[in-house]
Design an enzyme around this catalytic site. Structure first.
Site, PDB file in Angstrom:
ATOM      1  CE1 TYR A  72      -4.159   1.762   0.514  1.00 26.43           C
ATOM      2  CE2 TYR A  72      -2.565   3.229   1.578  1.00 26.43           C
ATOM      3  CZ  TYR A  72      -3.921   2.998   1.105  1.00 26.43           C
ATOM      4  OH  TYR A  72      -4.960   3.991   0.909  1.00 26.43           O
ATOM      5  CG  PHE A 124      -6.640  16.101 -25.233  1.00 27.43           C
ATOM      6  CD1 PHE A 124      -6.860  15.839 -26.279  1.00 27.43           C
ATOM      7  CD2 PHE A 124      -7.231  15.347 -23.976  1.00 27.43           C
ATOM      8  CE1 PHE A 124      -7.330  14.350 -26.519  1.00 27.43           C
ATOM      9  CE2 PHE A 124      -7.746  14.019 -24.154  1.00 27.43           C
ATOM     10  CZ  PHE A 124      -7.622  13.586 -25.669  1.00 27.43           C
ATOM     11  CG  ASP A 125     -11.243  15.347 -25.655  1.00 22.70           C
ATOM     12  OD1 ASP A 125     -10.192  15.081 -25.116  1.00 22.70           O
ATOM     13  OD2 ASP A 125     -12.080  14.538 -25.900  1.00 22.70           O
ATOM     14  CG  ASP A 215      -1.850  17.710 -22.007  1.00 25.74           C
ATOM     15  OD1 ASP A 215      -1.550  16.472 -21.488  1.00 25.74           O
ATOM     16  OD2 ASP A 215      -3.114  18.185 -22.324  1.00 25.74           O
ATOM     17  CB  ALA A 217      -0.511  12.452 -23.944  1.00 25.13           C
ATOM     18  CE  LYS A 258      -3.650   9.208 -24.998  1.00 27.42           C
ATOM     19  NZ  LYS A 258      -4.026  10.709 -24.317  1.00 27.42           N
ATOM     20  CG  HIS A 450     -16.440  13.472 -27.734  1.00 27.92           C
ATOM     21  ND1 HIS A 450     -16.321  14.635 -26.683  1.00 27.92           N
ATOM     22  CD2 HIS A 450     -15.263  12.626 -27.202  1.00 27.92           C
ATOM     23  CE1 HIS A 450     -15.309  14.352 -26.024  1.00 27.92           C
ATOM     24  NE2 HIS A 450     -14.832  13.330 -26.259  1.00 27.92           N
TER      25      HIS A 450
HETATM   26  C1  LIG Z   1      -5.212  11.461 -23.885  1.00 28.06           C
HETATM   27  C2  LIG Z   1      -4.752  12.751 -23.232  1.00 28.06           C
HETATM   28  C3  LIG Z   1      -5.397  13.610 -21.982  1.00 28.06           C
HETATM   29  C4  LIG Z   1      -6.043  12.643 -21.115  1.00 28.06           C
HETATM   30  O1  LIG Z   1      -5.614  11.384 -20.655  1.00 28.06           O
HETATM   31  P1  LIG Z   1      -6.709  10.096 -20.455  1.00 28.06           P
HETATM   32  O2  LIG Z   1      -5.438   9.171 -19.957  1.00 28.06           O
HETATM   33  O3  LIG Z   1      -7.085   9.756 -21.666  1.00 28.06           O
HETATM   34  O4  LIG Z   1      -7.200  10.344 -19.344  1.00 28.06           O
HETATM   35  C5  LIG Z   1      -5.059  14.569 -21.883  1.00 28.06           C
HETATM   36  N1  LIG Z   1      -4.181  15.358 -22.874  1.00 28.06           N
HETATM   37  C6  LIG Z   1      -3.659  14.841 -24.061  1.00 28.06           C
HETATM   38  C7  LIG Z   1      -2.929  15.553 -24.887  1.00 28.06           C
HETATM   39  C8  LIG Z   1      -4.070  13.653 -24.436  1.00 28.06           C
HETATM   40  O5  LIG Z   1      -3.892  13.071 -25.518  1.00 28.06           O
END
Ligand SMILES: *Cc1c(COP(=O)(O)O)cnc(C)c1O
Length: 458
Positions: A72, A124-125, A215, A217, A258, A450
Site C-alpha cells: 500500500y 485537449f478535450d 500536457d 501524453a 500514449k 462526444h
Molecule cells: C489522452 C490525453 C489526455 C487525457 O488522458 P487520459 O489518459 O485519456 O485520461 C490529456 N491530454 C492529452 C494531450 C491527451 O492526448
C-alpha cells in the site's frame, strides 16, 4: 540497393480480429445510435479509435509487471517510477493518478478557480473539460498555420506568442496562473511544438510570473520531430531532447496510455514542493495514497519501463514511420489530410471531402460512419461534436476543423492493415458525391458529449 525500412521488433503474441459484412455493420451502427464509441470491439476489424492504452507492451514491460510490488505504501514499484520520472523528465516530485484526465483534475484542484483564464495551444478535450467544469476559460493560442491543413509547416503545434501576449493584455493578470502547452498538439493533428517555441513560451511565462505546464501524453513523439526537423538537434538523443524540453517546464500532466505504452495510468510531476503538498490533498481523496494514486504496483513498474523504451529512437522511428506510411499513401491519392502527417494519427479533412453537406450535419462524423460501413474501420470525429457547445451561449461551435482522426495504436497493427485502411478511405472518397446528408443529434450530455452522443441519420 538501399535496404527498405522495417520495424524494430518481432511479434511474440497475437490477438485475432474479425471481418464482418456491410449488412452486419449497418445493423450494428444503428444499434450504436451512429456513435462509434458505442460499437463492441468485436464489431470492428481495424480499430483506430484511439492510440490511448491500445499499444502492445514489450516483453520487458510484461516482465516488469510480474515484479510489481503491491504494498500500500512505499512500494518498490513506486520508487522505480519515481526514478524513471526523475531521470528522464527531471522532476523531483510526482503523484501517480489513474489516467491523464485524473492528473488534470488533481493539478487543477490547486491551480484553477472560477473565472480563471488558461491560455494554451488547442487544449485537449479533457483538459478543456476540466477547465470549463471549474467555470474557467481555455483560450487557444495555436499559430494560424495549424488551421490551414494543406500547408506544410514543421511545427504546427506551436504557440503564437502574439496571441499569448494579447490574452495577457486583455485579462486581469491575477486570473492567469499558468500556460499549458500540449506536446504534441493532439487537437491540431498530432503536430509538434519546436524547442525554440518551448524556450520562448517559457521565457514569456517567467516574465509574466506564471507557470509553464506541459500536457505530455505524446512528449516523446514531439522530441522525435524536434530531432528530425529542428536544426542543431539532429545529433542529440531523444532522452537529451526530452531533458531539455522539460527544463523549461514547472510541472507536467501525463496520460501514460500514449507514449509510455501502458494500458492505464497517468501522473503529475512538478518542481515545487509546495505545489506537490497542495495537490496531495486532492490526490489522496480522489485517486489514492501518495505512493500509488490509482495505479497498481505492477502497472507503475510497466510504466517506468515504458518511459524508458518509449524514449528510445528506434521505438519512435518504427511508430512514426507507420503513421507516415498511411498518410503518404493518402496524399498520393489526393485525399486531403492535415500536413505534414502527425505523430500518432492521420487526420482526414472532412470539410474538404464532404463540402456538399451542411456543416450543421456534422461532416466528420458522417465520414467516420461511412468509413466504418465501408470496411469495419473505426476512426473518431475530431470536429464540431467534439468541440461541444460554447459554455456561455450554448451554441454549437462550428468554426473549428472537421477531422476524422485515424489514431494508430503503438506496435499493434502491420502495414498490411494500413493498406486496407488506405483503400477503404479511397473507396469512400471516390463515392463522396453519393453522400448528400449527414447526421443530427438526438441526445447529448452537458459536457464532453462526444463519448455518449446519440445521433440520427438524415
Ligand atoms: C489522452 C490525453 C489526455 C487525457 O488522458 P487520459 O489518459 O485519456 O485520461 C490529456 N491530454 C492529452 C494531450 C491527451 O492526448
Amino acid at each position: 540497393m538501399e535496404l527498405p525500412f522495417a520495424e524494430s521488433f518481432k511479434i511474440k503474441m497475437v490477438a485475432p480480429i474479425k471481418k464482418s459484412t456491410r449488412e452486419q455493420r449497418k445493423q450494428w451502427l444503428k444499434k450504436a445510435n451512429y456513435n462509434l464509441f458505442n460499437l463492441k470491439s468485436d464489431e470492428v476489424f481495424i480499430d483506430l479509435l484511439t492510440d490511448s492504452g491500445t499499444g502492445a507492451m514489450s516483453e520487458q514491460q510484461w516482465a516488469a509487471l510480474m515484479l510489481g510490488d503491491e504494498s500500500y505504501a512505499g512500494a518498490s514499484s513506486y520508487y522505480n517510477l519515481k526514478n524513471a520520472i526523475k531521470n528522464i523528465l527531471g522532476f523531483e516530485y510526482f503523484l501517480p493518478t489513474h489516467q491523464g484526465r485524473a492528473a488534470e483534475n488533481v493539478l487543477f484542484s490547486v491551480l484553477v478557480e472560477q473565472g480563471d483564464i488558461v491560455p494554451g495551444n488547442s487544449h485537449f478535450d479533457t483538459t478543456k473539460g476540466h477547465i470549463e467544469f471549474r467555470k474557467a476559460k481555455a483560450i487557444d493560442c495555436t499559430i494560424d498555420e495549424a488551421f490551414i491543413t494543406d500547408k506544410e509547416y514543421p511545427f504546427k503545434g506551436n504557440v503564437d506568442l502574439k496571441k499569448l501576449e494579447k490574452v495577457f493584455a486583455e485579462n486581469d493578470s491575477e486570473k492567469i496562473k499558468f500556460i499549458i502547452v500540449t506536446v504534441t498538439n493532439n487537437t491540431s493533428g498530432g503536430q509538434p511544438v519546436s524547442m525554440q517555441n518551448l524556450r520562448e513560451v517559457s521565457e514569456f511565462a517567467k516574465k509574466k510570473g506564471v507557470m509553464l505546464i506541459l500536457d505530455s501524453a505524446r512528449f516523446a513523439e514531439n522530441a522525435y520531430f524536434i530531432k528530425m526537423r529542428e536544426k542543431t538537434y539532429e545529433n542529440k538523443s531523444i532522452k537529451e531532447i526530452v531533458a531539455e524540453m522539460y527544463s523549461y517546464a514547472d510541472a507536467m500532466t501525463m496520460s501514460s496510455k500514449k507514449d509510455a505504452i501502458v494500458n492505464m495510468g497517468g501522473f503529475i510531476a512538478m518542481r515545487s514542493k509546495d505545489l506537490f503538498d497542495k495537490a496531495s490533498v486532492f490526490n489522496i481523496m480522489f485517486e489514492g495514497y501518495l505512493t500509488y494514486g490509482g495505479m497498481s504496483g505492477r502497472d507503475m513498474n510497466a510504466l517506468a519501463q515504458g518511459l524508458d523504451e518509449g524514449t528510445e529512437f528506434e521505438t519512435l522511428e518504427t511508430r512514426i514511420k507507420q503513421v507516415e506510411y498511411l498518410g503518404n499513401q493518402l496524399i498520393e491519392w489526393g485525399i486531403p489530410i492535415q500536413r505534414p502527417v502527425g505523430g500518432h494519427a492521420v487526420f482526414i479533412d472532412a470539410d474538404k471531402i464532404l463540402s456538399n453537406i451542411p456543416k450543421e450535419e456534422f461532416r466528420a462524423q458522417t465520414l467516420a460512419i461511412e468509413l466504418y460501413l465501408e470496411a469495419g474501420i473505426r476512426g473518431v470525429e475530431i470536429g464540431a461534436i467534439l468541440a461541444d457547445r460554447d459554455p456561455i451561449t450554448r451554441e454549437n461551435r462550428f468554426n473549428g476543423l472537421e477531422f476524422v482522426r485515424l489514431a494508430i495504436p503503438r506496435r499493434t497493427y502491420t502495414n498490411n492493415h494500413m493498406n486496407v485502411v488506405a483503400v477503404a478511405i479511397k473507396n469512400v472518397f471516390d463515392r463522396k458525391h453519393e453522400i448528400t446528408r449527414g447526421v443530427e443529434i438526438i441526445k447529448e450530455a452537458p459536457i464532453m458529449r462526444h463519448f455518449t452522443v446519440e445521433l440520427k441519420k438524415l
